[in-house]
Design a protein around this motif. Structure first.
Motif, mmCIF file in Angstrom:
data_model
loop_
_atom_site.group_PDB
_atom_site.id
_atom_site.type_symbol
_atom_site.label_atom_id
_atom_site.label_comp_id
_atom_site.label_asym_id
_atom_site.label_seq_id
_atom_site.Cartn_x
_atom_site.Cartn_y
_atom_site.Cartn_z
ATOM 1 N N ILE A 115 1.054 -1.148 0.033
ATOM 2 C CA ILE A 115 -0.150 -0.391 0.101
ATOM 3 C C ILE A 115 0.565 1.201 -0.254
ATOM 4 O O ILE A 115 0.795 1.794 -0.770
ATOM 5 C CB ILE A 115 -1.129 -0.270 0.925
ATOM 6 C CG1 ILE A 115 -1.910 -0.757 0.905
ATOM 7 C CG2 ILE A 115 -1.766 1.117 1.548
ATOM 8 C CD1 ILE A 115 -2.795 -0.855 2.544
ATOM 9 N N GLU A 141 2.118 1.907 -3.337
ATOM 10 C CA GLU A 141 1.582 2.778 -4.511
ATOM 11 C C GLU A 141 1.123 4.120 -4.229
ATOM 12 O O GLU A 141 0.796 4.170 -4.901
ATOM 13 C CB GLU A 141 0.312 2.083 -4.341
ATOM 14 C CG GLU A 141 -0.115 0.067 -4.458
ATOM 15 C CD GLU A 141 -0.598 -0.917 -4.047
ATOM 16 O OE1 GLU A 141 -1.985 -0.577 -3.636
ATOM 17 O OE2 GLU A 141 -0.904 -2.366 -4.752
ATOM 18 N N TRP A 142 1.128 4.114 -3.038
ATOM 19 C CA TRP A 142 0.971 5.654 -2.850
ATOM 20 C C TRP A 142 1.832 6.584 -2.590
ATOM 21 O O TRP A 142 2.291 7.729 -3.448
ATOM 22 C CB TRP A 142 1.161 5.225 -1.003
ATOM 23 C CG TRP A 142 0.206 6.832 -0.402
ATOM 24 C CD1 TRP A 142 -1.310 7.297 -0.630
ATOM 25 C CD2 TRP A 142 1.895 8.034 -0.393
ATOM 26 N NE1 TRP A 142 -0.886 8.424 -0.494
ATOM 27 C CE2 TRP A 142 0.808 9.153 0.408
ATOM 28 C CE3 TRP A 142 2.938 8.372 -0.062
ATOM 29 C CZ2 TRP A 142 1.148 9.954 0.481
ATOM 30 C CZ3 TRP A 142 3.387 8.893 0.945
ATOM 31 C CH2 TRP A 142 2.044 10.474 1.121
ATOM 32 N N LYS A 197 5.749 10.335 -6.262
ATOM 33 C CA LYS A 197 5.818 11.552 -5.174
ATOM 34 C C LYS A 197 6.990 11.420 -4.629
ATOM 35 O O LYS A 197 8.106 10.694 -6.045
ATOM 36 C CB LYS A 197 5.172 11.000 -4.103
ATOM 37 C CG LYS A 197 3.397 10.870 -3.882
ATOM 38 C CD LYS A 197 2.583 10.876 -2.642
ATOM 39 C CE LYS A 197 1.451 10.937 -2.800
ATOM 40 N NZ LYS A 197 0.280 10.071 -3.526
ATOM 41 N N ALA A 252 0.808 7.878 4.089
ATOM 42 C CA ALA A 252 0.659 6.491 2.998
ATOM 43 C C ALA A 252 -1.121 6.319 4.077
ATOM 44 O O ALA A 252 -1.599 6.292 2.499
ATOM 45 C CB ALA A 252 1.632 6.303 2.799
#
Ligand SMILES: NC(=O)C1=CN([C@@H]2O[C@H](COP(=O)(O)OP(=O)(O)OC[C@H]3O[C@@H](n4cnc5c(N)ncnc54)[C@H](OP(=O)(O)O)[C@@H]3O)[C@@H](O)[C@H]2O)C=CC1
Ligand SMILES: O=C(O)C1=N[C@H](C(=O)O)C[C@H](O)C1
Length: 243
Positions: free
Chosen positions: A216, A219-220, A224, A233
């Motif tokens: 997760i 993915e976040w 960035k 996150a």
């Protein structure tokens, strides 16, 4: 997402399983010195480092050099954390998240720990201690998670100055580290007085929670730039304790 796994041990394998279930592709698996590998930015969207304490800093900063965002869960290398943060900021074009624990449950537990520490800070009759239990293959003690828990309590309570493994001085939080076969990670924060005890505990039943949280986070982080935490996150997933 095309993922490079830096470290392909127990966690690397657990991450591969979850990442594949979520539709990602593992394009590289490294379990030795990163210098022997060619990190090609066009082939890698994000790297996930769950390696060993002596390799983490080099793995992470090599990703910075190649502009590959990197999620690191390796513990036991934190004396170099600020150096890594500064390098990432100077380099200006990289993304980085480190967390001592990527499990969503533990991140809820971290929030609870902070809240409880605030409530307990004026109650001098209670002493606080932390216990962590892990499998016997773990290289570091205390666990990174136990250190985070201690740092959170110290930040809320000016009477407490530091933490110490096993033998605390006055104004230090004792951390007791136990090693028992097949324990994935159990953390307990206890406040003890002659009248009563208060305890909060998190028990991991497998490595799935750590792996899912790391994917997760990846993915976040993917597109960035900058240095982030797991709190960033999870900001869209966990409700703030103020609500
Ligand atoms: N933040 C979190 O949520 C969590 C953090 N962790 C942490 O993650 C780390 C890994 O844990 P775990 O998977 O159980 O450990 P393992 O020992 O199973 O895996 C580590 C892997 O890294 C490999 N390795 C050794 N040297 C290098 C190198 N230079 N570059 C890349 N890989 C290398 C090891 O290979 P070899 O065996 O050949 O030496 C091994 O395969 C630990 O620090 C642990 O504390 C674990 C769970 C959750
Ligand atoms: O080595 C492990 O297994 C774990 N390490 C992390 C830590 O040191 O806190 C997180 C988790 O408890 C499992």
């Amino acid at each position: 997402m095309k993922i490079a796994l830096l470290g392909y041990g127990r966690m690397g394998r657990a991450i591969e399983e979850i990442a594949t279930e979520r539709g990602h592709k593992i394009v590289l698996k490294i379990s030795e010195d990163i210098d022997t590998y060619d990190l090609d930015k066009s082939e890698i969207d994000v790297a996930i480092d769950f390696s060993v304490p002596k390799a983490a800093f080099k793995n992470i900063t090599t990703c910075f050099k190649h502009n590959i965002p990197v999620v690191s869960g390796t513990t036991g290398w934190l004396n170099d954390y600020e150096k890594a943060v500064n390098l990432c900021k100077e380099q200006g074009n990289c993304g980085f998240i480190y967390a001592s624990n990527f499990s969503i449950g533990v991140n809820v537990f971290f929030e609870l720990n902070e809240k409880l520490a605030s409530m307990m800070k004026s109650l001098d009759e209670y002493s606080v201690e932390i216990e962590e239990i892990h499998h016997t293959k773990k290289l570091d003690a205390p666990s990174g998670t136990a250190i985070t828990l201690a740092q959170q309590i110290i930040a809320k309570n000016p009477r407490l100055k530091d933490w110490q493994l096993d033998h605390p001085e006055k104004n230090e939080i004792p951390i007791y580290a136990k090693r028992i076969d097949d324990v994935h990670g159990t953390h307990t924060v206890s406040y003890k007085s002659s009248i009563d005890d208060i305890e909060i505990m998190h028990t991991a039943h497998s490595r799935k929670g750590f792996a899912k949280g790391a994917v997760i986070a990846a993915e976040w982080l993917k597109d960035k730039k900058g240095v982030f935490t797991m709190k960033d996150a999870l900001s869209g997933i966990l409700n703030s304790s103020e609500e």
